[in-house]
Scaffold this active site. Structure first.
Site, PDB file in Angstrom:
ATOM      1  N   TYR A 128       0.853  -1.190   0.000  1.00 24.50           N
ATOM      2  CA  TYR A 128       0.000   0.000   0.000  1.00 24.50           C
ATOM      3  C   TYR A 128       0.889   1.241   0.000  1.00 24.50           C
ATOM      4  CZ  TYR A 128      -3.754  -3.230   1.405  1.00 24.50           C
ATOM      5  OH  TYR A 128      -4.652  -4.264   1.484  1.00 24.50           O
ATOM      6  N   PRO A 157     -15.606  -5.238   2.025  1.00 22.74           N
ATOM      7  CA  PRO A 157     -16.801  -5.692   2.761  1.00 22.74           C
ATOM      8  C   PRO A 157     -18.027  -4.800   2.602  1.00 22.74           C
ATOM      9  CG  PRO A 157     -15.307  -4.577   4.261  1.00 22.74           C
ATOM     10  CD  PRO A 157     -14.599  -4.661   2.930  1.00 22.74           C
ATOM     11  N   LEU A 158     -17.842  -3.573   2.115  1.00 18.65           N
ATOM     12  CA  LEU A 158     -18.969  -2.628   2.074  1.00 18.65           C
ATOM     13  C   LEU A 158     -19.865  -2.792   0.850  1.00 18.65           C
ATOM     14  CD1 LEU A 158     -17.098   0.534   3.361  1.00 18.65           C
ATOM     15  CD2 LEU A 158     -18.981  -0.602   4.510  1.00 18.65           C
TER      16      LEU A 158
END
Length: 281
Positions: free
Chosen positions: A64, A210-211
């Site tokens: 990241y 997950p959203l």
């Protein structure tokens, strides 16, 4: 598909008792998950607010930025609060924005581990996860430096990402595995069997993305349930995951303090069995 009627708020990952609603730090980077957070002060505030709100599990990765996300976490939160678990990952080369190239060569994995230790300012990584199996490198070779790091006390626990059951079992023969992080959400249930497999064996399942709340065809159903709970669609998507299986640890990400607190409220929403079944069709 299994579910749980009683919703537990924590999960034991090895020696750690983890609040099931954690935080994924990937969004605290530049466009395409490349480069530093555009507003570093704001990004640090989100991390600090997350911990203040009860998050004790933060997910990041060497890739990241690359590297910037781990350094940001250390800058915002070090010295770390007791019982704060920071999970990181290795095994992706990042030639440019939005580009992710699996690299399971032992030298690269060793470099990832040592770099993460330095950037996070820790003597041992709480949970180190392999991003992907590299089809060009036998997994025994990829995991050799991970085994060495575990033996040296540099890694406490090991997890995998985007793996099927056969790959989990293959890795388990090399090093103990405590968690699996796969793409999974209300609208994408490709890994249902892995959720159940990990639950049966006491491994954590950590859904990434997950959203997501599924196709347009589900919008009306989700909206009516959200209205009943005075909740947002995203909160219902998270609540569904919490009810889906007690071994699920959530890591919703956001670069907004407001959205962070909104996501955290999902832990207080317990769907009825009927609501869960309706969303699961």
């Amino acid at each position: 598909m299994t579910t749980t009627s009683k919703q537990t708020r924590t999960f034991n990952l090895g020696q750690y008792e983890i609040n099931r609603l954690g935080y994924g730090a990937m969004q605290l980077t530049g466009p395409g998950v490349f480069g530093d957070a555009p507003d570093r002060a704001r990004a640090k505030k989100v991390l600090q607010e997350a911990v203040a709100a009860g998050v004790n599990f933060i997910d990041t990765a060497d890739a990241y930025g690359p590297h910037t996300n781990e350094s940001l976490i250390a800058e915002a939160l070090h010295p770390y609060k007791k019982n704060l678990v920071i999970a990181t990952k290795g095994g992706f080369s990042r030639p440019g924005p939005g580009q992710w190239v699996p690299n399971g060569t032992p030298g690269f994995i060793r470099e990832n581990i040592e770099g993460s230790l330095k950037r996070l300012k820790v003597d041992a990584i709480d949970l180190w996860q392999l991003h992907r199996f590299d089809s060009n490198v036998p997994v025994e070779e990829t995991l050799r430096p991970v085994v060495d790091a575990v033996k040296a006390g540099k890694i406490r626990y090991v997890g995998l990402s985007e793996v099927d059951v056969a790959q989990i079992e293959q890795a388990q023969k090399i090093v103990p595995i405590v968690s699996v992080q796969n793409l999974y959400n209300l609208g994408n249930r490709k890994w249902d069997n892995v959720v159940d497999y990990t639950a049966q064996r006491g491994l954590a399942f950590i859904p990434w993305y997950p959203l997501a709340s599924g196709p347009e065809s589900m919008a009306g159903k989700i909206s009516s349930i959200a209205a009943r709970h005075n909740a947002t669609t995203a909160q219902i998507a998270l609540a569904w995951l919490l009810k889906r299986s007690p071994n699920i640890l959530l890591i919703p990400g956001t670069s907004s303090v407001e959205h962070l607190h909104e996501n955290m409220k999902a832990a207080d929403i317990v769907l009825t069995d009927e609501e869960f079944a309706g969303l699961s069709k």
